[in-house]
Design an enzyme around this catalytic site. Structure first.
Site, PDB file in Angstrom:
ATOM      1  N   LYS A  77       0.705  -1.073  -0.069  1.00 48.15           N
ATOM      2  CA  LYS A  77       0.029   0.206  -0.144  1.00 48.15           C
ATOM      3  C   LYS A  77       0.634   1.219   0.062  1.00 48.15           C
ATOM      4  CE  LYS A  77      -3.797   2.097   2.454  1.00 48.15           C
ATOM      5  NZ  LYS A  77      -4.940   1.838   3.744  1.00 48.15           N
ATOM      6  N   SER A 152      -9.291   3.058   2.491  1.00 46.45           N
ATOM      7  CA  SER A 152      -8.005   3.592   1.562  1.00 46.45           C
ATOM      8  C   SER A 152      -7.377   2.297   1.146  1.00 46.45           C
ATOM      9  CB  SER A 152      -7.487   4.326   2.399  1.00 46.45           C
ATOM     10  OG  SER A 152      -6.599   3.812   3.618  1.00 46.45           O
ATOM     11  N   SER A 176     -10.859   1.077   6.395  1.00 44.00           N
ATOM     12  CA  SER A 176      -9.923   1.228   5.122  1.00 44.00           C
ATOM     13  C   SER A 176      -9.327  -0.422   4.943  1.00 44.00           C
ATOM     14  CB  SER A 176      -8.384   1.741   5.565  1.00 44.00           C
ATOM     15  OG  SER A 176      -8.925   3.253   5.428  1.00 44.00           O
TER      16      SER A 176
END
Length: 457
Positions: A77, A152, A176
């Protein structure tokens, strides 16, 4: 060749260790898959050169397996540092700037043999549950083209769902890891605070809202990656000791008690059809032998929201404040980031103390709830995946959303007190998911429930 991209990670790991598949074969198939799929979904960014990756795969084949992730391609990520790769965080302020070292969680995955092929897309600074930013653009939902992937950890979820990787990392402050899992047909685990350490930098005591964690396509793979990521770091104050997960994820859950909280007694507006779909998913726990009961809200939702937005804005202001203080950099922050910083800086000490007291009251309440139940369950979002062209939903079921994240209020009961929680997917005509939240530090109990639920699907 390449059919093994459909395999679960634990099966793939065993095949590599046994010499049935080579790291070169896996890397070749992975890069071919990325070339085929990624242009349409935009999940993987900062992809490394093919020659470098193939050389690393050949080197992996020349040595004994160094861990359960040996030779397995992964993308990290784009909020976490990988040595040599840029950590843009979705912001033009940091685009193209390579990290000097890998974060502790990333280094653990690398030490276990993972080959990092690039990064996964994220909203700017991870703010908002919709993966788009001015550096790389938007990530498309893996199941509904033209719709958001959530966030996210949206890029991670889509990379998993489209078989570009078989394991992924993510992070979770306000859903997220859970929301993109539910919306893309994969699994995302928010571990107990302290289970997966963050970096031992900056302030380490006060701002405990977010955590890193694993994503995968089945709970057993989630447990496998959690085994790698987890473990106390002596440089940090809130670490938890090592605990095995994958070897204990399969268990008889007969008789375990599940509290279904739905829309929190009407406090959380839900788009039409969401509650009905989730209720069908909850019923599968009964098929696994669990006792499921619909439960009245155990705490005032308005108080939870007050505590959450106070502590969240306070934390974001502390993190992004140095950027905000430089006018040229401030002009490049998205409006939601500016709003968080200005709101956080306007808070008084008394307001922060009140928020912390509410959080403590909720923790005491949930401990009593877990005297009677083994887990409580909520939806992973309050609406279906929306258009990728939107910035965020302005209303849900006729109720106006007064902030950019109010439509994700349903994740706050877990996030506020750092409970272990697994997001599990329901892939009907429109994808949705369930949050399975367990007792503090009972990550394995949550994973066991998820594995049993997965076995019914």
């Amino acid at each position: 060749m390449g059919e093994f991209l459909e395999w679960d990670a634990y099966r793939l790991s065993a095949a590599i260790a046994a010499g049935q598949i080579t790291a070169v074969e896996l890397m070749r198939a992975t890069l071919d898959r990325v070339a085929q799929v990624n242009p349409s979904v935009n999940a993987i960014v900062s992809l490394r050169p093919e020659a470098e990756l193939m050389a690393e795969a050949r080197a992996a084949d020349m040595v004994p397996a160094k861990g359960p992730l040996h030779g397995m391609p992964m993308a990290v990520k784009d909020l976490a540092n990988v040595a040599g790769l840029p950590t843009s965080m979705g912001s033009p302020l940091f685009a193209g700037k390579p990290a000097l070292t890998s974060d502790i969680m990333v280094q653990r995955m690398q030490d276990a043999g993972a080959l990092i092929i690039g990064k996964t897309n994220t909203p700017e600074f991870g703010l908002g549950s919709h993966t788009y930013n001015p550096v790389f653009g938007a990530t498309q939902n893996a199941l509904l083209p033209g719709c958001t992937a959530g966030g996210s950890s949206g890029g991670a979820a889509v990379a998993l769902a489209t078989r570009m990787v078989c394991l992924a990392d993510g992070s979770d402050m306000m859903g997220s890891l859970r929301n993109p899992a539910g919306w893309n047909g994969v699994y995302g685990m928010r571990p107990t605070w302290g289970r997966v350490p963050a970096e031992p930098v900056g302030e380490m005591f006060l701002h405990q809202l977010s955590t890193n964690g694993p994503m995968a396509r089945c709970p057993r793979d989630v447990a496998m990656l959690l085994d790698v990521q987890a473990g106390a770091d002596p440089r940090q104050p809130f670490g938890l000791p090592d605990e095995p997960f994958m070897d204990h994820v399969q268990a008889d859950v007969t008789g375990r008690r599940i509290a279904w909280l739905g829309d929190w007694g009407g406090a959380y507006p839900m788009e039409a059809g969401v509650l009905e779909a989730c209720a069908e998913g909850v019923a599968r726990f009964a098929d696994a032998g669990c006792v499921v009961e619909e439960v009245s809200p155990p705490f005032d939702a308005a108080a939870l929201w007050e505590a959450w937005i106070t502590l969240r804005s306070w934390a974001v202001a502390a993190k992004l404040g140095p950027i905000y203080d430089q006018p040229a950099m401030r002009d490049q922050l998205k409006p939601e980031a500016v709003w968080e910083v200005e709101r956080g800086r306007a808070l008084s000490g008394a307001e922060i103390q009140r928020a912390s007291a509410i959080r403590s009251d909720w923790f005491r309440t949930v401990v009593r709830l877990f005297d009677e139940y083994d887990a409580f369950v909520l939806p992973t979002a309050q609406c279906w995946p929306f258009s990728v062209e939107w910035d965020w939903p302005k209303e849900v079921s006729g109720v106006m959303m007064d902030t950019y994240h109010r439509w994700m209020e349903v994740v706050v009961p877990v996030s506020l007190i750092g409970l272990p929680c697994l997001g599990v997917p329901m892939t009907g005509p429109r994808p949705m998911g369930l949050q399975i939240a367990g007792r503090p530090r009972d990550d394995i109990g949550v994973l066991q429930l998820g594995e049993a639920w997965h076995g019914i699907s």
